[in-house]
Design an enzyme around this catalytic site. Structure first.
Site, PDB file in Angstrom:
ATOM      1  N   LYS A  16     -33.273 -14.257   5.541  1.00 16.32           N
ATOM      2  CA  LYS A  16     -33.624 -12.845   5.773  1.00 16.32           C
ATOM      3  C   LYS A  16     -32.733 -12.210   6.839  1.00 16.32           C
ATOM      4  O   LYS A  16     -32.252 -11.093   6.684  1.00 16.32           O
ATOM      5  CB  LYS A  16     -35.111 -12.744   6.204  1.00 16.32           C
ATOM      6  CG  LYS A  16     -36.077 -13.258   5.148  1.00 16.32           C
ATOM      7  CD  LYS A  16     -37.509 -13.265   5.626  1.00 16.32           C
ATOM      8  CE  LYS A  16     -37.807 -14.291   6.693  1.00 16.32           C
ATOM      9  NZ  LYS A  16     -37.738 -15.697   6.252  1.00 16.32           N
ATOM     10  N   GLN A 223     -41.272 -15.156   8.139  1.00 15.56           N
ATOM     11  CA  GLN A 223     -41.872 -16.230   7.339  1.00 15.56           C
ATOM     12  C   GLN A 223     -41.626 -15.959   5.849  1.00 15.56           C
ATOM     13  O   GLN A 223     -40.611 -15.366   5.513  1.00 15.56           O
ATOM     14  CB  GLN A 223     -43.372 -16.398   7.646  1.00 15.56           C
ATOM     15  CG  GLN A 223     -43.641 -16.989   9.032  1.00 15.56           C
ATOM     16  CD  GLN A 223     -43.562 -15.979  10.165  1.00 15.56           C
ATOM     17  OE1 GLN A 223     -44.224 -14.942  10.139  1.00 15.56           O
ATOM     18  NE2 GLN A 223     -42.770 -16.261  11.177  1.00 15.56           N
TER      19      GLN A 223
HETATM   20  P1  GDP Z   1     -34.447 -16.597   7.878  1.00 14.90           P
HETATM   21  O1  GDP Z   1     -35.519 -17.140   8.733  1.00 14.90           O
HETATM   22  O2  GDP Z   1     -34.940 -16.185   6.525  1.00 14.90           O
HETATM   23  O3  GDP Z   1     -33.646 -15.507   8.526  1.00 14.90           O
HETATM   24  O4  GDP Z   1     -33.430 -17.798   7.616  1.00 14.90           O
HETATM   25  P2  GDP Z   1     -32.896 -18.853   8.723  1.00 14.90           P
HETATM   26  O5  GDP Z   1     -31.894 -18.183   9.550  1.00 14.90           O
HETATM   27  O6  GDP Z   1     -34.026 -19.527   9.397  1.00 14.90           O
HETATM   28  O7  GDP Z   1     -32.274 -19.952   7.793  1.00 14.90           O
HETATM   29  C1  GDP Z   1     -31.250 -19.673   6.886  1.00 14.90           C
HETATM   30  C2  GDP Z   1     -30.044 -20.564   7.235  1.00 14.90           C
HETATM   31  O8  GDP Z   1     -29.130 -20.549   6.168  1.00 14.90           O
HETATM   32  C3  GDP Z   1     -29.282 -20.060   8.439  1.00 14.90           C
HETATM   33  O9  GDP Z   1     -28.715 -21.140   9.111  1.00 14.90           O
HETATM   34  C4  GDP Z   1     -28.198 -19.177   7.822  1.00 14.90           C
HETATM   35  O10 GDP Z   1     -27.044 -19.065   8.628  1.00 14.90           O
HETATM   36  C5  GDP Z   1     -27.905 -19.948   6.565  1.00 14.90           C
HETATM   37  N1  GDP Z   1     -27.487 -19.168   5.403  1.00 14.90           N
HETATM   38  C6  GDP Z   1     -27.862 -17.917   5.020  1.00 14.90           C
HETATM   39  N2  GDP Z   1     -27.330 -17.612   3.831  1.00 14.90           N
HETATM   40  C7  GDP Z   1     -26.591 -18.669   3.451  1.00 14.90           C
HETATM   41  C8  GDP Z   1     -25.814 -18.971   2.294  1.00 14.90           C
HETATM   42  O11 GDP Z   1     -25.708 -18.201   1.346  1.00 14.90           O
HETATM   43  N3  GDP Z   1     -25.202 -20.201   2.259  1.00 14.90           N
HETATM   44  C9  GDP Z   1     -25.316 -21.104   3.269  1.00 14.90           C
HETATM   45  N4  GDP Z   1     -24.698 -22.257   3.143  1.00 14.90           N
HETATM   46  N5  GDP Z   1     -26.045 -20.843   4.360  1.00 14.90           N
HETATM   47  C10 GDP Z   1     -26.687 -19.663   4.444  1.00 14.90           C
HETATM   48  P1  IMO Z   2     -38.796 -17.352   9.459  1.00 21.49           P
HETATM   49  O1  IMO Z   2     -39.118 -15.918   9.743  1.00 21.49           O
HETATM   50  C1  IMO Z   2     -40.274 -21.276   8.225  1.00 21.49           C
HETATM   51  C2  IMO Z   2     -44.313 -22.383   9.493  1.00 21.49           C
HETATM   52  C3  IMO Z   2     -44.471 -23.500  10.496  1.00 21.49           C
HETATM   53  C4  IMO Z   2     -45.831 -24.038  10.093  1.00 21.49           C
HETATM   54  C5  IMO Z   2     -46.589 -22.777   9.698  1.00 21.49           C
HETATM   55  C6  IMO Z   2     -47.459 -22.197  10.800  1.00 21.49           C
HETATM   56  O2  IMO Z   2     -37.694 -17.917  10.260  1.00 21.49           O
HETATM   57  O3  IMO Z   2     -38.646 -17.573   7.987  1.00 21.49           O
HETATM   58  P2  IMO Z   2     -47.044 -20.986  13.132  1.00 21.49           P
HETATM   59  O4  IMO Z   2     -46.072 -21.253  14.218  1.00 21.49           O
HETATM   60  O5  IMO Z   2     -46.913 -19.639  12.510  1.00 21.49           O
HETATM   61  O6  IMO Z   2     -48.442 -21.304  13.535  1.00 21.49           O
HETATM   62  O7  IMO Z   2     -46.690 -22.053  11.992  1.00 21.49           O
HETATM   63  O8  IMO Z   2     -45.612 -21.829   9.328  1.00 21.49           O
HETATM   64  N1  IMO Z   2     -43.430 -21.274   9.925  1.00 21.49           N
HETATM   65  C7  IMO Z   2     -42.204 -21.061   9.428  1.00 21.49           C
HETATM   66  N2  IMO Z   2     -41.479 -21.778   8.544  1.00 21.49           N
HETATM   67  N3  IMO Z   2     -39.784 -20.121   8.718  1.00 21.49           N
HETATM   68  C8  IMO Z   2     -40.512 -19.376   9.582  1.00 21.49           C
HETATM   69  O9  IMO Z   2     -40.121 -18.147   9.974  1.00 21.49           O
HETATM   70  C9  IMO Z   2     -41.761 -19.858  10.011  1.00 21.49           C
HETATM   71  N4  IMO Z   2     -42.709 -19.405  10.866  1.00 21.49           N
HETATM   72  C10 IMO Z   2     -43.726 -20.277  10.788  1.00 21.49           C
HETATM   73  O10 IMO Z   2     -43.455 -24.447  10.368  1.00 21.49           O
HETATM   74  O11 IMO Z   2     -45.714 -24.844   8.956  1.00 21.49           O
END
Ligand code: GDP
Ligand code: IMO
Ligand code: MG
Length: 422
Positions: A16, A223
């Site tokens: 995201k 999330q």
């Molecule tokens: P969010 O919580 O939805 O914003 O996602 P996160 O940042 O927690 O996790 C997504 C991970 O995948 C991060 O390390 C990003 O840098 C990486 N990422 C996002 N898009 C891509 C993609 O298209 N390919 C790869 N290999 N990594 C990606």
């Molecule tokens: P983003 O926005 C992935 C998961 C935790 C746990 C459950 C409850 O980066 O996608 P909490 O801390 O809310 O009580 O945890 O939800 N969890 C996530 N997993 N991405 C997240 O956020 C999360 N935020 C909470 O691992 O299973």
């Protein structure tokens, strides 16, 4: 109809943060509507890698205003840490970042209760990020919470102490564990001052005025749908509404203001923390996905569980969110596989099921897979969707037919530039 929503359709971490950053130049305002420091949204651009927790992912783009909505819960300590990490970028935060007075505060004792409650659950633990999210939202709905606007009241300390005492009473019911509350509180009150220096506003009024003016707003979810407190895999969920409806309650914008609902999903599935995951791969294939996708949590560093894409789950998420377009992330990670599996249906007690079941965690679910040809080609240097290998285009077309929603974007790497619009 000036509000577009971008939210995760799986168990979070779909990408995201990256996509909000990519889309920000099209919007005047980026607004987070729920969650808090449990989120970790990663952005990569110009050789920088940055993880945001409570601050919206539009903060690095020049003109956009970023609003933390009333549906968010804020820990002043985590928040101040985020502000510090932004310092090198020279962003004029007092003009670019605003906080709803109605957003609730996470107190140090919320974090302690989170830890105690998880500990007490033993093998039934949620796998919480332990950021105090559950206890803070419990106080919100229990009508005990403290809000950002309360920080400006002359009797804030008294309110704080009353709630702290309540929390200490709750903690006394759990097995004793060591903590140094005084040190936590000193840091908390120091960082509160930092938060108070930013514009704390009536964000629902502000946003609705902007809507009237015709400004475009992007609502950023945290999330994912399967962690939604109502529609996720309860009780293994977070404590807020992560679905489209959460935009209205978390920002104070009417449903009639919502235009596009962009649903974002990985080309496979991950989950961090406990709870059901029907297509999980507890094998070498899952391990390969984890390594290739660098699937380790952005907030806690925990290894993410990995598995094939699950269309039963994804169709359910599309339904409850009213998704109007799909963005598919991390297609490059699947380049290592000769064959790619997709789950079309669950088999439960010999019966084929396509409606995501209520009690999925207590059922023996066998995912039934369709195998598709892999593309076995590095995608990370592609500049346009037209250049993509035919097998990837076939994968995308197959998903569009199954999901009955167009896929408008395919992501092929973590960087801002590795984004193919279709
Ligand atoms: P969010 O919580 O939805 O914003 O996602 P996160 O940042 O927690 O996790 C997504 C991970 O995948 C991060 O390390 C990003 O840098 C990486 N990422 C996002 N898009 C891509 C993609 O298209 N390919 C790869 N290999 N990594 C990606
Ligand atoms: P983003 O926005 C992935 C998961 C935790 C746990 C459950 C409850 O980066 O996608 P909490 O801390 O809310 O009580 O945890 O939800 N969890 C996530 N997993 N991405 C997240 O956020 C999360 N935020 C909470 O691992 O299973
Ligand atoms: Mg994340």
């Amino acid at each position: 109809m000036n509000v577009d929503v971008l939210l995760g359709l799986q168990w979070g971490d779909e990408g995201k943060g990256k996509i909000v950053d990519v889309l920000t130049p099209n919007y005047s305002v980026i607004a987070r509507f729920q969650g808090g420091p449990n989120a970790g949204h990663t952005l990569e651009f110009e050789g920088n890698k940055h993880v945001l927790h409570s601050i919206p992912s539009g903060i690095f783009r020049k003109d956009a205003i970023n609003i933390i909505g009333n549906g968010v819960v804020i820990d002043p300590i985590v928040f101040a840490g985020e502000l510090e990490k932004l310092e090198p970028y020279g962003i004029e935060l007092s003009k670019r970042l605003m906080i709803s007075k109605k957003a609730h505060l996470i107190l140090p004792t919320h974090r302690l209760i989170d830890a105690a409650a998880e500990q007490a659950k033993g093998d039934k633990k949620i796998g919480s990020t332990l950021k105090g999210i559950g206890p803070a939202y419990m106080d919100k709905t229990g009508r005990n919470g403290l809000r950002v606007g309360d920080l400006l009241l002359p009797n804030f300390s008294q309110k704080y102490n009353e709630l702290k005492e309540k929390h200490l009473g709750i903690l006394a019911h759990y097995p004793a564990f060591e903590f140094d509350l005084a040190t936590m509180e000193t840091a908390w009150f120091e960082k509160v001052e930092r938060l108070k220096n930013l514009p704390c506003i009536d964000s629902e009024h502000h946003l609705n005025r902007l809507i009237k003016e015709g400004q475009k707003i992007l609502a950023e979810g945290a999330q994912g749908t399967m962690l939604d407190v109502d529609f996720g895999t309860y009780p293994f969920v977070t404590s807020s509404n992560t679905v489209t409806a959460g935009t209205c309650t978390g920002l104070g914008v009417p449903p009639t203001s919502i235009n596009k609902v962009i649903g974002i999903f990985k080309a496979y599935c991950t989950r961090v923390g406990s709870g059901p995951f029907p297509t999980e791969l507890n094998n070498e294939t899952g391990e390969k996905m984890r390594q290739e996708g660098n699937e380790f949590g952005s907030t806690t560093g925990r290894a993410r569980r990995c598995g094939w894409l699950d269309l039963v789950q994804l169709k359910y998420a599309i339904m409850v969110n009213g998704v109007s377009e799909l963005y598919m992330m991390k297609a490059d990670v699947l380049s290592i596989f000769e064959e790619i599996n997709v789950c079309e249906v669950y088999e439960i007690n010999g019966e084929r099921i396509t409606d995501f079941p209520y009690d999925v965690h207590s059922l023996a679910v066998t995912p039934i897979y369709t195998a598709l040809k892999g593309w076995k080609q590095d995608l990370t240097g592609l500049n346009s969707y037209e250049q993509a290998p035919q097998a990837l285009k076939d994968y995308v077309q197959y998903l569009e037919q199954q999901l009955e929603v167009p896929i408008r974007l395919v992501s092929v790497g973590p960087d801002r530039s590795q984004t193919l619009f279709k």
